[in-house]
Write a protein that holds these residues in place. Structure first.
Motif, short mmCIF file in Angstrom:
data_model
loop_
_atom_site.label_atom_id
_atom_site.label_comp_id
_atom_site.label_asym_id
_atom_site.label_seq_id
_atom_site.Cartn_x
_atom_site.Cartn_y
_atom_site.Cartn_z
N ASP A 191 -8.14 0.31 -4.40
CA ASP A 191 -9.54 0.54 -4.05
C ASP A 191 -10.09 -0.47 -3.05
O ASP A 191 -11.21 -0.30 -2.57
N SER A 192 -9.31 -1.49 -2.70
CA SER A 192 -9.86 -2.46 -1.75
C SER A 192 -9.98 -1.81 -0.37
O SER A 192 -9.10 -1.07 0.06
N PHE A 237 -5.21 2.50 11.83
CA PHE A 237 -6.01 3.01 10.72
C PHE A 237 -6.95 1.91 10.23
O PHE A 237 -6.60 0.73 10.24
N SER A 238 -8.11 2.31 9.75
CA SER A 238 -8.98 1.34 9.10
C SER A 238 -8.39 1.04 7.72
O SER A 238 -7.51 1.77 7.24
N GLY A 239 -8.91 -0.03 7.08
CA GLY A 239 -8.41 -0.39 5.76
C GLY A 239 -8.51 0.77 4.78
O GLY A 239 -7.57 1.06 4.03
N GLY A 240 -9.63 1.47 4.82
CA GLY A 240 -9.84 2.60 3.92
C GLY A 240 -8.90 3.77 4.21
O GLY A 240 -8.37 4.39 3.29
N GLU A 241 -8.68 4.03 5.51
CA GLU A 241 -7.76 5.11 5.88
C GLU A 241 -6.35 4.83 5.38
O GLU A 241 -5.65 5.72 4.90
N LYS A 242 -5.95 3.57 5.50
CA LYS A 242 -4.60 3.20 5.04
C LYS A 242 -4.46 3.49 3.54
O LYS A 242 -3.44 4.00 3.10
N LYS A 243 -5.48 3.14 2.78
CA LYS A 243 -5.42 3.33 1.33
C LYS A 243 -5.40 4.81 0.97
O LYS A 243 -4.64 5.27 0.12
N ARG A 244 -6.23 5.59 1.66
CA ARG A 244 -6.23 7.04 1.40
C ARG A 244 -4.89 7.65 1.80
O ARG A 244 -4.40 8.58 1.18
N ALA A 245 -4.30 7.09 2.88
CA ALA A 245 -2.99 7.60 3.33
C ALA A 245 -1.90 7.31 2.28
O ALA A 245 -0.97 8.11 2.11
N LEU A 259 5.34 3.25 -5.01
CA LEU A 259 4.47 2.08 -4.89
C LEU A 259 3.43 2.32 -3.80
O LEU A 259 3.77 2.57 -2.65
N GLY A 260 2.16 2.26 -4.18
CA GLY A 260 1.08 2.29 -3.19
C GLY A 260 0.81 0.86 -2.77
O GLY A 260 0.45 0.02 -3.59
N PHE A 261 1.03 0.57 -1.49
CA PHE A 261 1.00 -0.82 -1.01
C PHE A 261 -0.42 -1.37 -0.90
O PHE A 261 -1.34 -0.66 -0.50
N GLN A 262 -0.52 -2.66 -1.20
CA GLN A 262 -1.81 -3.33 -0.97
C GLN A 262 -2.09 -3.41 0.54
O GLN A 262 -3.21 -3.15 0.97
N TYR A 263 -1.05 -3.71 1.32
CA TYR A 263 -1.18 -3.74 2.77
C TYR A 263 -0.12 -2.83 3.40
O TYR A 263 0.97 -3.29 3.74
N LEU A 276 0.41 2.78 -13.03
CA LEU A 276 0.00 1.40 -13.28
C LEU A 276 -0.93 0.99 -12.14
O LEU A 276 -0.51 0.92 -10.99
N LEU A 277 -2.20 0.79 -12.49
CA LEU A 277 -3.15 0.35 -11.47
C LEU A 277 -3.24 -1.16 -11.50
O LEU A 277 -3.49 -1.75 -12.56
N ILE A 278 -2.97 -1.77 -10.34
CA ILE A 278 -3.07 -3.22 -10.25
C ILE A 278 -4.40 -3.52 -9.58
O ILE A 278 -4.66 -3.03 -8.47
N THR A 279 -5.26 -4.28 -10.25
CA THR A 279 -6.56 -4.51 -9.64
C THR A 279 -7.17 -5.84 -10.06
O THR A 279 -6.88 -6.39 -11.12
#
Lengths: 252, 467
Positions: A178-179, A151-159, A84-88, A204-207
């Motif tokens: 992608d948020s 981490f910035s929001g973007g860094e967290k997502k890439r991580a 699971l890739g977390f939203q937050y 499964l991409l949730i968006t």
């Protein structure tokens, strides 16, 4: 059937029903996208599939690789190949990113999930991590930083995507991946997801928005409203959502 | 949080073993004037030390137990043996160390750390130092590293000049007790300008049931010198209560830097009541790095008295209180001169009904302008039964100072654990990881081997992997 099957899933939190008899047939080898308005239950779905203890499953089943996984704790679901890739993503102090991923890999190895797909030792692991971190636009120092701290929001997502690449799951749920990402980062992340595409990989991409879907072409698209899947189709459905919004589907 | 009770089972069985030892001399239980005299006689001490012991004994009898801290009512001074001498022999090299003692150290996993790090080792087994080896180049540099008894014999003048000056017997009941019956410990003198590049270390270990251990450590760092001393403790478990009451005195002269690291892992029936204090002169730095995992009750508040301009104190303290444990730890910084500075970092973890308290004092006297002091204490409570308290005392008599104090109490969230477990990490290990992350400010200050040992120990406790 290979993949993730969800049957008549009823889930509530603090006695409020969020998923109200949800059915999904998510084959591996394909990329799926779920779109829906806020509070439709998308994030809940991701958490329930991964085994968050907060959500109570009242009815229904989740089957992965032919096995009902509802009774399994999160770590054993990961061992089966779910991710699971977390939203937050959570910030955890005092533990480096590198240490965290290595411990995760050791745990997965121990549970014998295709042990040979993982690096044999710490040195090989580090080599692979450096390489993949570089692809995702992280510098050398990144892997020594504490998990998501500062981490910035973007860094967290890439991580989150970097972890996915390292843990080599068979089916991933990516929640609003992608948020917080700028256009260049969206492309990098999309490429990373595309690079995983194979017969033995499903996603499964949730968006909420279609943006990421312009870069990762989903094979199947579902619209979720108020805890149920109200429509499914192909990429054409994304355009429909973009054009008419979710209101139309609410009436269905 | 779910199931934490089952996951976080504490188990120290690995460390719960006893060796058979034929003690050369065991003092009868209970403390009398005669026993104090006897100890001094057996050690062939000079008259002034005999007097010092006897005076301290009188002070011990007069002083009452501290009532402001943990419950000490079960400490039975009459059921403790005050002096045990396991062997007459002192060993100069590792090969000469008796086998049974080696085995004990091996079970504790100590030799690896020693071999890698050490040339000079003082390892205390019960009350007597049995193994003491000083690296040749240290000798050349004029560094003295001896057990305290030997130092009294070989360097009587230096010894008398500093002994009991930083922590006088009148300080508290346990300092008085230690002064009366002290035995063993380390004595270190570092000459001006000498930097000791590797940490000197000593292991202390209680092995006889109902036996108190009262080691005495004195470190004198002369001008512009540097020394790092490491002390680590483990002990087997007994049914009757034991007492460990040490005194550590440090003198850091002009421009000197002293770091004193302790990893305390006494068995859970031991009262660990220790007085640690340093005096820092002009521009000197004293660092206490203090980890407390074991014992039934620990009372320990490493102190730095900054006597001259520019002196600095750093105190990092980490406590871990499990079932039946009360860790009452903290720090004291006394700013007696202008432009002195201090930083205190305290972290505590409590679980299974354990209790961790931070007790700290920041004192700044009138006229100590430009003082900077920063206190940071964080507590992590792992279940509903456990407890954490903070007692920060501030006595600030000067206005031109810069004081910071931050405190936090936290719990491990379900979300954090879910995040870690979703990657494949089992729940018990996830809790351990969060705890290790929490105490990281301490572990990052430790030499690698110690950090690994400490992390392993805490992880085993958290996971109940030995149970």
């Amino acid at each position: 059937m290979k993949g993730l099957i969800i049957r008549n899933l009823h889930v509530s939190i603090e006695n409020k029903e969020i998923l109200k008899g949800l059915n999904l047939n998510l084959e591996t080898g394909k990329i799926h996208a779920i779109m829906g308005p806020n509070a439709s239950g998308k994030t809940t779905l991701g958490c329930v599939i991964m085994g968050h203890p907060k959500y109570k499953v009242k009815k229904g089943e989740i089957i992965f690789k032919g096995k009902n996984i509802l009774e399994l704790p999160a770590d054993q679901r990961a061992a089966l190949g779910l991710y699971l890739g977390f939203q937050y993503p959570l910030e955890i102090k005092g533990i480096t990113f590198q240490h965290f991923i290595w411990r995760s890999i050791l745990a997965l190895k121990e549970k014998k999930r295709n042990g040979d797909i993982f690096p044999k030792n710490f040195i090989e692991f580090k080599k692979e991590l450096r390489k993949k971190a570089d692809i995702l636009g992280f510098d050398e120092k990144f892997i020594e930083r504490e998990i998501n701290v500062g981490f910035s929001g973007g860094e967290k997502k890439r991580a989150e995507i970097l972890q996915m690449l390292m843990l080599k799951p068979e089916f991933v749920i990516l929640d609003e991946i992608d948020s917080g990402l700028d256009v260049d980062s969206v492309k990098i992340v999309a490429q990373a997801i595309e690079s995983m595409r194979s017969e033995n990989f499903g996603a499964l991409l949730i968006t909420h928005y279609q943006r990421i879907l312009n870069y990762v072409k989903p094979d199947k698209v579902y619209v979720m409203v108020d805890g149920r899947i109200v429509k499914q189709g192909t990429f054409e459905l994304v355009k429909e959502v973009e054009k008419f919004g979710y209101k139309v589907f609410e009436k269905v | 949080m779910r199931n934490t009770k089952n996951i976080l089972t504490l188990d120290l069985k690995k460390y719960d073993f006893r060796d058979k030892v034929d003690y050369v001399y065991t003092a009868p239980k209970g403390l009398t004037r005669e026993i104090v005299e006897e100890i001094s006689y057996l050690k062939e001490e000079p008259e002034w030390m005999r007097k010092f012991r006897l005076e301290s004994f009188d002070i011990f009898l007069k002083k009452s137990l501290p009532e402001w801290g943990p419950d000490l009512s079960e400490v039975d001074f009459d059921s403790i043996s005050y002096y045990v001498k396991p062997t007459d022999r002192k060993s100069a090299s590792w090969e000469d160390v008796p086998d049974y003692i080696k085995k004990t150290f091996e079970k504790l996993g100590i030799p690896e750390a020693e071999r890698k790090f050490l040339a000079g080792v003082g390892a205390q087994y019960d009350s007597e130092v049995v193994y003491h080896n000083i690296k040749k180049d240290l000798e050349k540099k004029g560094v003295i590293f001896l057990d305290t008894d030997t130092a009294l014999k070989e360097y009587p003048d230096l010894f008398k000049e500093y002994f009991g000056k930083v922590v006088p017997p009148t300080d508290n009941k346990f300092a008085a007790l230690n002064s009366a019956v002290w035995s063993g410990g380390s004595f270190i003198y570092v000459p001006p300008g000498v930097h000791v590049d590797f940490p000197l270390q000593a292991y202390f270990r209680i092995n006889a049931a109902s036996m108190g251990q009262f080691e005495r450590t004195l470190i004198i760092a002369d001008e512009y010198s540097f020394i790092h001393y490491i002390e680590g403790c483990t002990a087997p478990t007994y049914s009757s209560y034991s007492l460990h009451s040490a005194v550590v005195e440090i003198i850091a002269k002009k421009g000197a830097r002293v770091r004193y690291t302790t990893i305390q892992n006494w068995a859970h029936n031991i009262y660990n009541l220790v007085t640690k204090r340093a005096v820092a002169y002009r521009d000197a730095i004293v660092e206490w790095v203090d980890g407390n995992i074991g014992s039934k009750v620990t009372m320990k508040y490493p102190c730095v008295i900054m006597k001259e301009k520019g002196a600095r104190a750093e105190i990092i303290s980490v406590s871990y209180a499990g079932k039946g444990q009360h860790q009452d730890t903290g720090a004291k910084v006394i700013h007696l001169a202008p432009y002195t500075s201090s930083r205190i970092i305290s972290k505590s973890v409590s679980k299974d009904g354990g209790r961790a308290s931070y007790r700290g004092l920041v004192r700044i006297v009138k006229g100590a302008k430009g003082v900077k002091s920063n206190v940071n204490c964080d507590a992590l409570i792992l279940d509903e039964k456990s407890r954490s308290d903070t007692y920060p005392y501030m006595e600030i008599m000067e206005e031109e100072v810069d004081i910071g104090h931050e405190a936090s109490v936290g719990r491990i969230s379900e979300e954090e654990i879910f995040y870690l477990t979703s990657r494949g990490i089992p729940e018990s290990e996830a809790y351990a990881l969060v705890v290790l992350g929490f105490i990281e400010p301490l572990t990052k200050e430790l030499p690698m081997e110690y950090a690994v040992e400490l992390n392993r120990l805490i992880q085993l406790e958290m996971e109940g992997a030995l149970g």
